[in-house]
Design a protein around this motif. Structure first.
Motif, PDB file in Angstrom:
ATOM      1  N   GLU B  53     -12.966  63.298 127.516  1.00 51.99           N
ATOM      2  CA  GLU B  53     -11.037  63.437 127.672  1.00 51.99           C
ATOM      3  C   GLU B  53     -10.942  63.412 127.910  1.00 51.99           C
ATOM      4  O   GLU B  53      -9.746  63.562 129.115  1.00 51.99           O
ATOM      5  CB  GLU B  53     -11.016  62.249 126.720  1.00 51.99           C
ATOM      6  CG  GLU B  53     -10.897  62.608 125.145  1.00 51.99           C
ATOM      7  CD  GLU B  53     -11.412  62.980 124.706  1.00 51.99           C
ATOM      8  OE1 GLU B  53     -12.967  62.303 124.748  1.00 51.99           O
ATOM      9  OE2 GLU B  53     -11.419  63.138 122.938  1.00 51.99           O
ATOM     10  N   ARG B  54     -10.462  65.415 127.778  1.00 54.80           N
ATOM     11  CA  ARG B  54      -9.636  65.477 127.671  1.00 54.80           C
ATOM     12  C   ARG B  54      -9.776  66.364 129.331  1.00 54.80           C
ATOM     13  O   ARG B  54      -9.345  67.387 129.704  1.00 54.80           O
ATOM     14  CB  ARG B  54      -8.764  66.480 126.564  1.00 54.80           C
ATOM     15  CG  ARG B  54      -8.526  65.909 125.390  1.00 54.80           C
ATOM     16  CD  ARG B  54      -8.095  66.930 124.567  1.00 54.80           C
ATOM     17  NE  ARG B  54      -7.473  68.344 124.650  1.00 54.80           N
ATOM     18  CZ  ARG B  54      -6.922  68.424 124.031  1.00 54.80           C
ATOM     19  NH1 ARG B  54      -6.811  69.042 122.515  1.00 54.80           N
ATOM     20  NH2 ARG B  54      -5.925  69.742 124.241  1.00 54.80           N
ATOM     21  N   ARG B  55     -10.989  66.483 129.340  1.00 52.95           N
ATOM     22  CA  ARG B  55     -11.136  66.725 130.839  1.00 52.95           C
ATOM     23  C   ARG B  55     -11.146  66.030 132.078  1.00 52.95           C
ATOM     24  O   ARG B  55     -11.708  66.526 133.558  1.00 52.95           O
ATOM     25  CB  ARG B  55     -13.009  67.854 131.002  1.00 52.95           C
ATOM     26  CG  ARG B  55     -12.628  68.839 129.285  1.00 52.95           C
ATOM     27  CD  ARG B  55     -14.224  69.056 129.285  1.00 52.95           C
ATOM     28  NE  ARG B  55     -14.530  69.740 130.531  1.00 52.95           N
ATOM     29  CZ  ARG B  55     -16.670  69.495 130.463  1.00 52.95           C
ATOM     30  NH1 ARG B  55     -16.819  68.680 129.824  1.00 52.95           N
ATOM     31  NH2 ARG B  55     -16.549  69.688 131.985  1.00 52.95           N
ATOM     32  N   VAL B  56     -10.257  64.931 131.973  1.00 52.65           N
ATOM     33  CA  VAL B  56     -10.617  64.177 133.101  1.00 52.65           C
ATOM     34  C   VAL B  56      -9.154  64.742 133.862  1.00 52.65           C
ATOM     35  O   VAL B  56      -8.677  64.220 133.726  1.00 52.65           O
ATOM     36  CB  VAL B  56     -10.864  62.542 132.616  1.00 52.65           C
ATOM     37  CG1 VAL B  56     -10.644  61.810 134.070  1.00 52.65           C
ATOM     38  CG2 VAL B  56     -11.523  62.329 132.456  1.00 52.65           C
ATOM     39  N   VAL B  57      -9.710  65.152 135.277  1.00 52.70           N
ATOM     40  CA  VAL B  57      -8.699  64.811 136.237  1.00 52.70           C
ATOM     41  C   VAL B  57      -8.463  64.163 137.479  1.00 52.70           C
ATOM     42  O   VAL B  57      -7.666  63.939 137.592  1.00 52.70           O
ATOM     43  CB  VAL B  57      -8.547  66.937 137.044  1.00 52.70           C
ATOM     44  CG1 VAL B  57      -7.670  67.267 137.247  1.00 52.70           C
ATOM     45  CG2 VAL B  57      -9.099  67.492 135.259  1.00 52.70           C
ATOM     46  N   TYR B  58      -9.957  64.206 138.414  1.00 57.18           N
ATOM     47  CA  TYR B  58     -10.294  62.969 138.825  1.00 57.18           C
ATOM     48  C   TYR B  58     -10.553  61.704 138.494  1.00 57.18           C
ATOM     49  O   TYR B  58     -11.668  62.216 137.864  1.00 57.18           O
ATOM     50  CB  TYR B  58     -10.573  63.331 140.315  1.00 57.18           C
ATOM     51  CG  TYR B  58      -9.502  64.962 141.253  1.00 57.18           C
ATOM     52  CD1 TYR B  58      -8.304  64.220 141.468  1.00 57.18           C
ATOM     53  CD2 TYR B  58      -9.891  66.018 140.831  1.00 57.18           C
ATOM     54  CE1 TYR B  58      -7.085  64.765 141.681  1.00 57.18           C
ATOM     55  CE2 TYR B  58      -8.821  67.023 141.222  1.00 57.18           C
ATOM     56  CZ  TYR B  58      -7.837  66.649 141.893  1.00 57.18           C
ATOM     57  OH  TYR B  58      -6.137  66.788 142.526  1.00 57.18           O
ATOM     58  N   ASN B  65     -10.900  57.215 147.606  1.00 50.59           N
ATOM     59  CA  ASN B  65      -9.968  57.080 147.746  1.00 50.59           C
ATOM     60  C   ASN B  65      -9.094  58.236 149.115  1.00 50.59           C
ATOM     61  O   ASN B  65      -8.469  58.348 149.696  1.00 50.59           O
ATOM     62  CB  ASN B  65      -8.413  56.763 147.290  1.00 50.59           C
ATOM     63  CG  ASN B  65      -8.272  54.908 146.689  1.00 50.59           C
ATOM     64  OD1 ASN B  65      -8.696  54.654 147.129  1.00 50.59           O
ATOM     65  ND2 ASN B  65      -7.346  54.360 145.887  1.00 50.59           N
ATOM     66  N   GLY B  66     -10.154  58.950 148.886  1.00 46.85           N
ATOM     67  CA  GLY B  66     -10.316  60.504 149.246  1.00 46.85           C
ATOM     68  C   GLY B  66      -9.436  61.356 148.900  1.00 46.85           C
ATOM     69  O   GLY B  66      -8.800  62.452 149.847  1.00 46.85           O
ATOM     70  N   ALA B  73     -14.472  65.134 140.845  1.00 48.14           N
ATOM     71  CA  ALA B  73     -14.036  64.744 139.870  1.00 48.14           C
ATOM     72  C   ALA B  73     -15.487  64.418 138.827  1.00 48.14           C
ATOM     73  O   ALA B  73     -14.893  63.350 138.034  1.00 48.14           O
ATOM     74  CB  ALA B  73     -14.000  62.944 140.939  1.00 48.14           C
ATOM     75  N   LEU B  74     -16.886  65.105 138.969  1.00 40.98           N
ATOM     76  CA  LEU B  74     -17.713  64.829 138.214  1.00 40.98           C
ATOM     77  C   LEU B  74     -17.319  66.701 137.439  1.00 40.98           C
ATOM     78  O   LEU B  74     -17.553  67.213 137.396  1.00 40.98           O
ATOM     79  CB  LEU B  74     -18.552  64.927 139.132  1.00 40.98           C
ATOM     80  CG  LEU B  74     -19.527  63.977 139.860  1.00 40.98           C
ATOM     81  CD1 LEU B  74     -20.722  64.822 140.607  1.00 40.98           C
ATOM     82  CD2 LEU B  74     -19.859  62.924 139.315  1.00 40.98           C
ATOM     83  N   LEU B  85     -20.391  63.104 134.482  1.00 39.18           N
ATOM     84  CA  LEU B  85     -19.806  61.668 134.146  1.00 39.18           C
ATOM     85  C   LEU B  85     -18.418  61.784 135.455  1.00 39.18           C
ATOM     86  O   LEU B  85     -17.976  62.161 135.784  1.00 39.18           O
ATOM     87  CB  LEU B  85     -18.818  62.219 133.369  1.00 39.18           C
ATOM     88  CG  LEU B  85     -17.810  61.117 132.656  1.00 39.18           C
ATOM     89  CD1 LEU B  85     -18.940  59.485 131.941  1.00 39.18           C
ATOM     90  CD2 LEU B  85     -16.586  61.368 131.376  1.00 39.18           C
ATOM     91  N   LEU B  86     -18.320  60.507 135.716  1.00 43.93           N
ATOM     92  CA  LEU B  86     -17.486  60.191 137.032  1.00 43.93           C
ATOM     93  C   LEU B  86     -16.235  59.217 136.138  1.00 43.93           C
ATOM     94  O   LEU B  86     -17.383  57.381 135.654  1.00 43.93           O
ATOM     95  CB  LEU B  86     -17.622  59.695 137.795  1.00 43.93           C
ATOM     96  CG  LEU B  86     -17.485  59.216 139.090  1.00 43.93           C
ATOM     97  CD1 LEU B  86     -15.991  60.972 139.456  1.00 43.93           C
ATOM     98  CD2 LEU B  86     -17.828  58.952 140.298  1.00 43.93           C
ATOM     99  N   ALA B  87     -15.662  58.870 135.494  1.00 41.36           N
ATOM    100  CA  ALA B  87     -14.274  58.927 134.943  1.00 41.36           C
ATOM    101  C   ALA B  87     -13.642  57.669 135.326  1.00 41.36           C
ATOM    102  O   ALA B  87     -13.575  57.818 136.707  1.00 41.36           O
ATOM    103  CB  ALA B  87     -13.286  59.541 134.355  1.00 41.36           C
TER     104      ALA B  87
END
Lengths: 85, 270
Positions: B53-58, B65-66, B73-74, B85-87
């Motif tokens: 959870e702390r590594r989600v940036v995109y 939306n580009g 994002a992966l 993972l794609l959040a």
């Protein structure tokens, strides 16, 4: 599951669940292929019938049967034994 | 050849995310390249269950939306090299996911030669759930042996048969599998819980796995480690079996009988 439970006969709730699901799932699957207006049609028919006879909502059944070339919309209404006041 | 698998159920709280995380891990542990996508827009949780959870940036919507590339994002799993993972996005915009956007992301993953794409569906039958299943080749329908879960699953089966790319385009439909979770053999033996056979009869699906109710599932989610990775757990073994069956192995179902208990435990309860 202690000593006491040996003397208690429990109803088998799992088989009740299975039976209830069997019925509702069959009913819902039956309506699935049908047109979207069926539930509304059923409700409106019920309202009209209700103006004259006090029937149980459960007593109105609508089935759509498909044969090779045609479809039959079947409506069955079970009237109460005594007319309600 | 990429296979798209949706993990779905209709009802919430039956174990979709737990199952998505564990199946994705199980496949990756066997060397498959796996992308697991959280479709629960607004209620992101797969990242927590997977412990990143702390590594989600995109997120998924950023890619659509580009705002970023898919690669950015992966999130690469730290334990299994081939797992990504794609959040889900935390946006409240219900229209953030579009059929075209989802298709583009899936196409890019396919072009990138992923072996499996696992789509973790949100509960319900709204847009998110619809899009999670729309492009699927197979569906793992997660069910608890309980009336509302079974009924909702049947609704989902109806949608899989009519509202998916495969069903609409007549490509043989989506292959459906039943995965029972929170199975309690003792309660089944006592007639308090429907058995795997009961649920199978009602839904008419082949069973890909039965995961016993286990404290390890909560412990695993507390720790952010998918339960399939907890070595000594029955739940982990059950998920491992399910992964093997997904890959075509034929294995007998395990953990369907109550564990043997001692004389005192049986006489005095517990």
């Amino acid at each position: 599951m202690g000593l006491l439970s040996l003397f208690r006969s429990k109803p088998n709730s799992a088989s009740i669940a299975k039976e209830r699901l069997r019925i509702i799932v069959a009913q819902e699957r039956g309506g699935r292929g049908g047109p979207d207006y069926l539930p509304l049609l059923r409700r409106e028919l019920l309202q009209v019938i209700h103006k004259y006879v006090n029937v149980d909502p459960e007593a109105v059944q609508i089935n759509l049967e498909r044969d090779a070339g045609h479809e039959v919309l079947e409506l069955s209404v079970a009237l109460p034994q005594k007319p309600a006041v | 050849m990429t296979e798209i698998i949706v993990v779905t159920s209709g009802k919430g709280g039956v174990g979709k995310t737990t199952t998505s995380a564990s199946m994705a891990c199980g496949l990756a542990r066997r060397g498959k390249r796996v992308a697991v996508i959280d479709f629960d827009i607004g209620l992101r949780n797969l990242d927590l269950i997977m412990g990143c959870e702390r590594r989600v940036v995109y997120d998924f919507v950023n890619v659509i939306n580009g705002d970023c590339t898919l690669k950015q994002a992966l999130i690469k799993d730290k334990r299994l090299e081939t797992l990504h993972l794609l959040a889900a996005s935390q946006t409240r915009d219900k229209d953030a996911l579009t059929e075209d956007g989802v298709r583009r992301v899936l196409d890019e993953l396919i072009a990138d030669a992923f072996d499996y794409i696992i789509c973790d569906s949100p509960a319900g039958i709204e847009k998110g759930a619809h899009l999670a299943m729309y492009f699927a080749d197979r569906a793992v329908v997660v069910v608890n042996p309980e009336v509302s879960s079974v009924r909702d699953s049947d609704r989902i089966l109806g949608l899989l048969a009519s509202k998916t790319h495969r069903s609409v385009n007549g490509n043989g439909g989506v292959k459906e599998h039943l995965l029972l979770t929170r199975y309690n053999p003792r309660r089944v033996a006592n007639g308090e819980m429907m058995s795997v056979g009961d649920v199978k009869d009602i839904l008419g699906l082949d069973v890909i796995g039965v995961v016993p109710e286990s404290p390890d599932v909560l412990a695993a989610s507390n720790a952010g480690v998918p339960v399939i990775l907890s070595d000594t757990s029955d739940a982990a073994a059950a998920y491992e079996d399910a992964v093997a069956r997904l890959l075509g192995e034929e294995l007998p179902l395990r953990f369907l009988d109550e564990p043997k208990r001692g004389f005192f435990a049986r006489m005095f309860g517990g």
